[in-house]
Design a protein around this motif. Structure first.
Motif, mmCIF file in Angstrom:
data_model
loop_
_atom_site.group_PDB
_atom_site.id
_atom_site.type_symbol
_atom_site.label_atom_id
_atom_site.label_comp_id
_atom_site.label_asym_id
_atom_site.label_seq_id
_atom_site.Cartn_x
_atom_site.Cartn_y
_atom_site.Cartn_z
ATOM 1 N N ALA A 114 53.213 60.879 59.661
ATOM 2 C CA ALA A 114 52.597 62.035 60.314
ATOM 3 C C ALA A 114 53.621 62.908 61.018
ATOM 4 C CB ALA A 114 51.522 61.577 61.289
ATOM 5 N N GLU A 115 54.641 62.304 61.600
ATOM 6 C CA GLU A 115 55.656 63.103 62.316
ATOM 7 C C GLU A 115 56.439 63.982 61.340
ATOM 8 O OE1 GLU A 115 55.604 63.417 65.620
ATOM 9 O OE2 GLU A 115 53.922 62.023 65.478
ATOM 10 N N ARG A 169 48.135 64.983 63.813
ATOM 11 C CA ARG A 169 48.589 63.616 63.466
ATOM 12 C C ARG A 169 47.461 62.837 62.801
ATOM 13 N NH1 ARG A 169 51.084 64.354 68.413
ATOM 14 N NH2 ARG A 169 53.354 64.391 68.219
ATOM 15 N N SER A 199 47.699 61.787 58.731
ATOM 16 C CA SER A 199 47.826 60.360 58.426
ATOM 17 C C SER A 199 46.559 59.822 57.771
ATOM 18 C CB SER A 199 48.152 59.570 59.699
ATOM 19 O OG SER A 199 47.114 59.706 60.639
#
Length: 144
Positions: free
Chosen positions: A50-51, A89, A93
């Motif tokens: 996600a980052e 996020r 994800s």
């Protein structure tokens, strides 16, 4: 209305304005940079990073913000985008992160064709996908 919902409304409007102002100015190199950012985004979503997805997504959207030449957009976005990162996020994800890859592609295609209104509409739809995730409770046992 929660601050996160206000932040989404403002962020959506600013990205719509950026796209409206940028599409007539975007170059072949800009569209290629958007494709490359979307490729990195897709790879990050695929691996559940996600980052990295957030970084690639920011790179993708920064192209239209920069091309718009509107410094006020960047200033407003710097203030209102951070409250949306938790929702991003969650989205990036999850399986819905794959939908964002497709939405980015639609934004590129519509921009390349010169259809400003369609590119703006695709941008609005893309950002509004975060709405259901705002205010979602953290996972864990319910408290009474």
């Amino acid at each position: 209305m929660s601050f996160a919902r206000v932040a989404l409304a403002v962020t959506t409007a600013m990205h719509e304005l950026a796209v409206r102002e940028a599409v007539p100015l975007l170059t072949v190199a800009d569209f290629e940079a958007m494709r490359q950012a979307n490729t990195r985004f897709a790879a990050a979503v695929e691996t559940g990073d996600a980052e990295a997805a957030i970084r690639a997504d920011e790179e993708f959207h920064a192209i239209t913000v920069t091309a718009s030449g509107n410094a006020a957009l960047r200033t407003v976005l710097e203030q209102f985008t951070p409250p949306l990162l938790r929702a991003a996020r969650l989205r990036f994800s999850s399986p819905s992160g794959h939908d964002a890859v497709v939405q980015h592609s639609h934004m590129i295609e519509r921009g390349e064709s010169g259809d400003v209104d369609a590119a703006v509409a695709a941008t609005r739809a893309h950002w509004q996908e975060l709405a259901p995730l705002l205010g979602r409770p953290l996972a864990g046992p319910a408290t009474t």
